[in-house]
Design an enzyme around this catalytic site. Sequence first.
Site, PDB file in Angstrom:
ATOM      1  N   LYS A  69      10.861  40.928 -10.983  1.00  0.00           N
ATOM      2  CA  LYS A  69      10.677  41.128  -9.539  1.00  0.00           C
ATOM      3  C   LYS A  69       9.998  42.447  -9.165  1.00  0.00           C
ATOM      4  O   LYS A  69       9.336  42.526  -8.142  1.00  0.00           O
ATOM      5  CB  LYS A  69      12.035  41.023  -8.823  1.00  0.00           C
ATOM      6  N   ASN A  90       9.944  38.290  -4.940  1.00  0.00           N
ATOM      7  CA  ASN A  90      10.437  37.079  -5.605  1.00  0.00           C
ATOM      8  C   ASN A  90       9.534  35.877  -5.319  1.00  0.00           C
ATOM      9  O   ASN A  90       9.769  34.798  -5.842  1.00  0.00           O
ATOM     10  CB  ASN A  90      11.877  36.765  -5.194  1.00  0.00           C
ATOM     11  N   ALA A 129      24.848  46.761  -4.820  1.00  0.00           N
ATOM     12  CA  ALA A 129      23.625  47.497  -4.474  1.00  0.00           C
ATOM     13  C   ALA A 129      22.484  47.105  -5.415  1.00  0.00           C
ATOM     14  O   ALA A 129      21.549  47.867  -5.614  1.00  0.00           O
ATOM     15  CB  ALA A 129      23.880  49.000  -4.540  1.00  0.00           C
ATOM     16  N   GLY A 130      22.574  45.899  -6.006  1.00  0.00           N
ATOM     17  CA  GLY A 130      21.528  45.417  -6.903  1.00  0.00           C
ATOM     18  C   GLY A 130      20.413  44.750  -6.100  1.00  0.00           C
ATOM     19  O   GLY A 130      20.264  44.985  -4.887  1.00  0.00           O
ATOM     20  N   GLY A 131      19.637  43.900  -6.796  1.00  0.00           N
ATOM     21  CA  GLY A 131      18.481  43.267  -6.159  1.00  0.00           C
ATOM     22  C   GLY A 131      18.845  42.448  -4.928  1.00  0.00           C
ATOM     23  O   GLY A 131      18.178  42.555  -3.884  1.00  0.00           O
ATOM     24  N   ASN A 152      29.720  50.173  -3.466  1.00  0.00           N
ATOM     25  CA  ASN A 152      29.270  49.911  -4.844  1.00  0.00           C
ATOM     26  C   ASN A 152      29.986  50.803  -5.847  1.00  0.00           C
ATOM     27  O   ASN A 152      30.434  51.900  -5.512  1.00  0.00           O
ATOM     28  CB  ASN A 152      27.758  50.123  -4.951  1.00  0.00           C
ATOM     29  N   ARG A 153      30.104  50.321  -7.099  1.00  0.00           N
ATOM     30  CA  ARG A 153      30.705  51.119  -8.178  1.00  0.00           C
ATOM     31  C   ARG A 153      29.765  52.247  -8.567  1.00  0.00           C
ATOM     32  O   ARG A 153      30.151  53.399  -8.628  1.00  0.00           O
ATOM     33  CB  ARG A 153      30.863  50.248  -9.434  1.00  0.00           C
ATOM     34  N   THR A 195      27.421  40.897  -5.036  1.00  0.00           N
ATOM     35  CA  THR A 195      27.617  41.134  -6.468  1.00  0.00           C
ATOM     36  C   THR A 195      27.653  39.774  -7.168  1.00  0.00           C
ATOM     37  O   THR A 195      27.657  38.729  -6.505  1.00  0.00           O
ATOM     38  CB  THR A 195      28.953  41.851  -6.775  1.00  0.00           C
TER      39      THR A 195
HETATM   40  P1  NDP Z   1      22.017  42.931 -10.026  1.00  0.00           P
HETATM   41  O1  NDP Z   1      22.353  42.953 -11.465  1.00  0.00           O
HETATM   42  O2  NDP Z   1      20.753  43.534  -9.557  1.00  0.00           O
HETATM   43  O3  NDP Z   1      23.212  43.635  -9.201  1.00  0.00           O
HETATM   44  C1  NDP Z   1      24.550  43.278  -9.410  1.00  0.00           C
HETATM   45  C2  NDP Z   1      25.445  44.074  -8.476  1.00  0.00           C
HETATM   46  O4  NDP Z   1      26.775  43.586  -8.629  1.00  0.00           O
HETATM   47  C3  NDP Z   1      25.475  45.566  -8.774  1.00  0.00           C
HETATM   48  O5  NDP Z   1      25.553  46.267  -7.557  1.00  0.00           O
HETATM   49  C4  NDP Z   1      26.765  45.728  -9.588  1.00  0.00           C
HETATM   50  O6  NDP Z   1      27.386  46.988  -9.401  1.00  0.00           O
HETATM   51  C5  NDP Z   1      27.650  44.685  -8.930  1.00  0.00           C
HETATM   52  N1  NDP Z   1      28.713  44.248  -9.831  1.00  0.00           N
HETATM   53  C6  NDP Z   1      28.599  43.378 -10.876  1.00  0.00           C
HETATM   54  N2  NDP Z   1      29.804  43.195 -11.454  1.00  0.00           N
HETATM   55  C7  NDP Z   1      30.687  43.955 -10.766  1.00  0.00           C
HETATM   56  C8  NDP Z   1      32.090  44.198 -10.872  1.00  0.00           C
HETATM   57  N3  NDP Z   1      32.834  43.608 -11.818  1.00  0.00           N
HETATM   58  N4  NDP Z   1      32.673  45.035  -9.972  1.00  0.00           N
HETATM   59  C9  NDP Z   1      31.933  45.643  -9.002  1.00  0.00           C
HETATM   60  N5  NDP Z   1      30.602  45.454  -8.859  1.00  0.00           N
HETATM   61  C10 NDP Z   1      29.981  44.628  -9.730  1.00  0.00           C
HETATM   62  O7  NDP Z   1      22.096  41.391  -9.610  1.00  0.00           O
HETATM   63  P2  NDP Z   1      21.454  40.703  -8.315  1.00  0.00           P
HETATM   64  O8  NDP Z   1      21.632  41.596  -7.152  1.00  0.00           O
HETATM   65  O9  NDP Z   1      20.096  40.210  -8.613  1.00  0.00           O
HETATM   66  O10 NDP Z   1      22.360  39.396  -8.175  1.00  0.00           O
HETATM   67  C11 NDP Z   1      23.703  39.488  -7.698  1.00  0.00           C
HETATM   68  C12 NDP Z   1      24.196  38.075  -7.424  1.00  0.00           C
HETATM   69  O11 NDP Z   1      23.407  37.489  -6.388  1.00  0.00           O
HETATM   70  C13 NDP Z   1      24.078  37.122  -8.633  1.00  0.00           C
HETATM   71  O12 NDP Z   1      25.259  36.368  -8.703  1.00  0.00           O
HETATM   72  C14 NDP Z   1      22.914  36.224  -8.261  1.00  0.00           C
HETATM   73  O13 NDP Z   1      23.037  34.928  -8.804  1.00  0.00           O
HETATM   74  C15 NDP Z   1      23.073  36.167  -6.744  1.00  0.00           C
HETATM   75  N6  NDP Z   1      21.831  35.806  -6.050  1.00  0.00           N
HETATM   76  C16 NDP Z   1      21.881  34.746  -5.218  1.00  0.00           C
HETATM   77  C17 NDP Z   1      20.749  34.350  -4.552  1.00  0.00           C
HETATM   78  C18 NDP Z   1      20.820  33.159  -3.661  1.00  0.00           C
HETATM   79  O14 NDP Z   1      19.750  32.673  -3.257  1.00  0.00           O
HETATM   80  N7  NDP Z   1      21.993  32.691  -3.283  1.00  0.00           N
HETATM   81  C19 NDP Z   1      19.466  35.069  -4.690  1.00  0.00           C
HETATM   82  C20 NDP Z   1      19.537  36.219  -5.563  1.00  0.00           C
HETATM   83  C21 NDP Z   1      20.689  36.547  -6.226  1.00  0.00           C
HETATM   84  P3  NDP Z   1      26.932  48.325 -10.191  1.00  0.00           P
HETATM   85  O15 NDP Z   1      25.655  48.763  -9.507  1.00  0.00           O
HETATM   86  O16 NDP Z   1      28.045  49.249  -9.964  1.00  0.00           O
HETATM   87  O17 NDP Z   1      26.726  47.912 -11.604  1.00  0.00           O
END
Ligand code: NDP
Length: 279
Positions: A69, A90, A129-131, A152-153, A195
């Site tokens: 992305k 995307n 705070a991910g994508g 966020n963690r 998340t």
């Molecule tokens: P990223 O890997 O970019 O980000 C994941 C985020 O989740 C981070 O902020 C991470 O925190 C947090 N996280 C993960 N596990 C934990 C935990 N156990 N406790 C606390 N925080 C946690 O992923 P994306 O943002 O790309 O995707 C996130 C979700 O969104 C996925 O499930 C994906 O399938 C879904 N999604 C759904 C879409 C839809 O159309 N419905 C489109 C795009 C994504 P940290 O920064 O602290 O590691």
Amino acid sequence: MNFLSKITGSFSTPSAANPTVAMVEAAYKHHGLDFRYLNCEVLPKDLEAAVKGARAMNWVGFNCSLPHKVEVIKFLDGLGESAKLMGAVNCVVQRDDKYIGENTDGKGFLKSLKSIIDPAGKSIAILGAGGAARAIAVELALENASRITVVNRDQNKGKDLVDLINNKTKCKSEFKDWSTKFEVPDHVQILVNATSIGMSPDIDARININPDSFRKDLVVADVIVNPPMTNLLKDAKAKGCQIVDGLGMVINQAVLGIKFWTGEDVDPEVMRKKLLEVL
Ligand code: NDP
């Protein structure tokens, strides 16, 4: 297959499951659109060649999933407003022989949320705070949300998103460290899980949040597609909150992509039915 069909598709890594193919092809078929949607497994080292290949074959556009992305941007000719702000693409769209990068993740979420509540003027808490969180936060800010709390963690990632919103949009944003159980503050009207917690196969995983802090008038949204009814949404429903599942987001972003590529408004119900069939 008609050999003159226009080609769209997706560049994914080999491990990515992609239910979008069945969904988009169902919409093309239902509306008699002479387009195809192909999922291509593209390794990061081959991304530039893949984009060149799409240009050479005159693809009208394609989706990019993780990890492409951000990297794809340097091979494109321009960016739409929210993609530029997020720094992530995307959905690539061919316009006047140029490839323009858009981001439909947040837009798809917004459309889904707006069927329940207008985010303009609202205070919103986003978990993650991910994508996905970045895409959602930017669209909510552009839609005039008044305040966004990023929970966020990882502090650096969280604060980076907060700075983006504060510096590039009119919305106010603040960071909340997530080392303890999150209590939804009284000012928050919409809570979004962005998340991956609760996603299949870890469907029993619990978000570190206190459901007793969910007021009845809180709207709770989840980005998880599979399963659509996560533990978070179950808890929220039990507290009388209105809920928004992740299916709407994925379906609406596909509707927007198809509109970009074909100019047609397709029926989201056809895609919802197909998606539920393949999940
Ligand atoms: P990223 O890997 O970019 O980000 C994941 C985020 O989740 C981070 O902020 C991470 O925190 C947090 N996280 C993960 N596990 C934990 C935990 N156990 N406790 C606390 N925080 C946690 O992923 P994306 O943002 O790309 O995707 C996130 C979700 O969104 C996925 O499930 C994906 O399938 C879904 N999604 C759904 C879409 C839809 O159309 N419905 C489109 C795009 C994504 P940290 O920064 O602290 O590691």
